[in-house]
Write a protein that holds these residues in place. Structure first.
Motif, short mmCIF file in Angstrom:
data_model
loop_
_atom_site.label_atom_id
_atom_site.label_comp_id
_atom_site.label_asym_id
_atom_site.label_seq_id
_atom_site.Cartn_x
_atom_site.Cartn_y
_atom_site.Cartn_z
N ILE A 12 -7.50 -23.34 -6.91
CA ILE A 12 -8.64 -22.55 -7.38
C ILE A 12 -8.11 -21.24 -7.97
O ILE A 12 -8.46 -20.15 -7.54
N GLY A 13 -7.24 -21.37 -8.91
CA GLY A 13 -6.58 -20.23 -9.52
C GLY A 13 -5.07 -20.39 -9.39
O GLY A 13 -4.57 -21.34 -8.78
N ASP A 14 -4.33 -19.46 -9.97
CA ASP A 14 -2.88 -19.56 -9.93
C ASP A 14 -2.28 -19.01 -8.64
O ASP A 14 -1.08 -19.12 -8.41
N LYS A 15 -3.10 -18.44 -7.76
CA LYS A 15 -2.58 -17.84 -6.53
C LYS A 15 -3.16 -18.45 -5.25
O LYS A 15 -2.63 -18.21 -4.17
N PHE A 56 -1.14 -9.54 -4.57
CA PHE A 56 -0.22 -10.44 -5.25
C PHE A 56 0.84 -9.75 -6.11
O PHE A 56 1.93 -10.30 -6.32
N ASP A 57 0.54 -8.56 -6.63
CA ASP A 57 1.43 -7.93 -7.61
C ASP A 57 2.34 -6.86 -7.03
O ASP A 57 3.33 -6.49 -7.67
N LYS A 58 2.03 -6.34 -5.87
CA LYS A 58 2.82 -5.25 -5.29
C LYS A 58 3.61 -5.76 -4.08
O LYS A 58 3.18 -5.65 -2.94
N LYS A 59 4.77 -6.34 -4.36
CA LYS A 59 5.58 -6.91 -3.28
C LYS A 59 6.97 -6.29 -3.24
O LYS A 59 7.96 -6.97 -2.95
N LYS A 60 7.01 -5.00 -3.53
CA LYS A 60 8.24 -4.24 -3.38
C LYS A 60 7.98 -3.07 -2.44
O LYS A 60 6.91 -2.45 -2.50
N THR A 61 8.96 -2.76 -1.62
CA THR A 61 8.79 -1.65 -0.68
C THR A 61 8.51 -0.34 -1.40
O THR A 61 7.76 0.51 -0.92
N ALA A 62 9.09 -0.19 -2.60
CA ALA A 62 8.90 1.04 -3.37
C ALA A 62 7.45 1.24 -3.80
O ALA A 62 7.05 2.36 -4.13
N ASP A 63 6.65 0.18 -3.78
CA ASP A 63 5.25 0.28 -4.19
C ASP A 63 4.36 0.86 -3.08
O ASP A 63 3.19 1.17 -3.33
N TRP A 64 4.92 0.99 -1.87
CA TRP A 64 4.09 1.33 -0.72
C TRP A 64 4.62 2.53 0.05
O TRP A 64 5.80 2.85 0.00
N VAL A 65 3.71 3.17 0.78
CA VAL A 65 4.07 4.20 1.74
C VAL A 65 4.03 3.55 3.13
O VAL A 65 2.97 3.16 3.61
N ILE A 66 5.20 3.40 3.74
CA ILE A 66 5.30 2.70 5.02
C ILE A 66 4.79 3.60 6.15
O ILE A 66 5.20 4.75 6.28
#
Length: 332
Positions: free
Chosen positions: A146-149, A276-286
């Motif tokens: 039901i979609g690409d994801k 789905f698009d933000k799967k890098k540690t640099a994209d987040w504030v841990i």
């Protein structure tokens, strides 16, 4: 209003359901819920796993209710007395409900991505029978993308309607639903049109079994081998708060999910960009490791510090002896 559940009394507001009253008390007396979702309007009353016995209706009318009732759809009355785990009748009924849910559910636990965080697994472990009495052919469906994801594995579905309510309440148009009736009921083509919405990925989080899975995480790892870490980001979507749980394997983020409370319900729905698009540690504030229940298999591989403790502890005496031995052999 005062309600007593398994001998424990609590004061609640008028209109509170028995299930939510039990959640205020907490602990083992909270009935299981496979279809009810506090953040989804109209949910509940489908799976019947939350059945309880009302031994006293109220102070004004102390007569017990003649049958077991769904705690998620029954509001409390002042002076009501309820039995859950203290009632053999409720336990026996719950075993029957679990047997019914497992009639068409395949034994996919060894390969299912939901294994380790599946509500049906927990129910099956607590109330499941050794073998089924069902001798007829089980219903089967083809897998649907039901979609690409997102992939829909309808054979595993227990028709809890959570994904239907989720898609209905996060999209502008009703483009989804349950098709057919009875044993032929299925989530099908209508929901395929809802995957274009920015919040369609939330149907994965609300599914209590492995019927809706994240194709970007499918068959990549088992959840108890991953490290859940809470993080956030400033999301551009006005309805997304960007508060998530990152699931690490080493330094790689295998999947991103919305944060869930102790009852497995999403705290804040997240958009597809965060998921789905933000799967890098640099994209987040841990923020730090996620708190995991001691009863969860995920806890077996969980840590409480950002730097895991060494497997082998340093022994100063042995280290000094090894150093002396090394210097002695070097001289020779």
């Amino acid at each position: 209003m005062k309600v007593t559940i398994d001998g424990i009394s609590v004061e609640v507001e008028a209109g509170t359901s028995i299930l939510n009253a039990a959640r205020i008390i907490g602990g083992e007396i909270v009935p299981p819920a496979m279809c009810y979702y506090s953040k989804l309007e109209g949910s509940g009353g489908k799976c019947r796993t939350c059945l309880v016995k009302v031994s006293k209706g109220s102070e004004k009318d102390p007569r017990p209710m003649p049958k077991l009732v769904a705690s998620c759809r029954t509001t409390v009355m002042d002076g009501m007395e309820v039995q859950n785990i203290t009632s053999p009748e409720v336990i026996e009924a719950r075993k029957g409900i679990v047997e019914m849910l497992l009639i068409n559910h395949p034994l996919d636990c060894p390969i299912c991505d939901q294994a380790g965080e599946c509500d049906l697994q927990n129910l099956g472990y607590e109330h499941g029978a050794v073998k089924t009495r069902y001798e007829f052919d089980r219903r089967t469906f083809e897998k649907i993308d039901i979609g690409d994801k997102i992939q829909l594995h309808m054979t595993r579905c227990i028709l809890c309607y959570r994904c239907v309510f989720t898609a209905d309440q996060i999209t502008n148009h009703r483009e989804h639903g349950i098709l057919n009736r009875g044993d032929h009921s299925e989530i099908s083509t209508y929901i395929q049109k809802a995957v274009d919405n920015d919040f369609s990925g939330n149907v994965i989080d609300v599914c209590p079994v492995g019927a809706l899975t994240d194709k970007t995480f499918r068959f990549k790892n088992r959840v108890w081998f991953t490290k859940p870490v809470e993080a956030h980001r400033d999301c551009n979507h006005e309805n997304c708060k960007g508060k998530v749980t990152l699931w690490y394997k080493g330094e790689e983020v295998l999947r991103v999910t919305a944060r869930k409370d102790v009852y497995g319900e999403v705290e804040d729905f997240i958009c597809n960009e965060c998921r789905f698009d933000k799967k890098k540690t640099a994209d987040w504030v841990i923020e730090g490791p996620r708190k995991v229940s001691n009863h969860s298999v995920i806890n077996s591989n969980h840590y409480d510090t950002m730097k895991p403790l060494p497997v082998v502890k340093t022994n100063p005496v042995l280290k000094e002896a090894n150093q002396e031995q090394f210097e002695r052999e070097t001289r020779l």
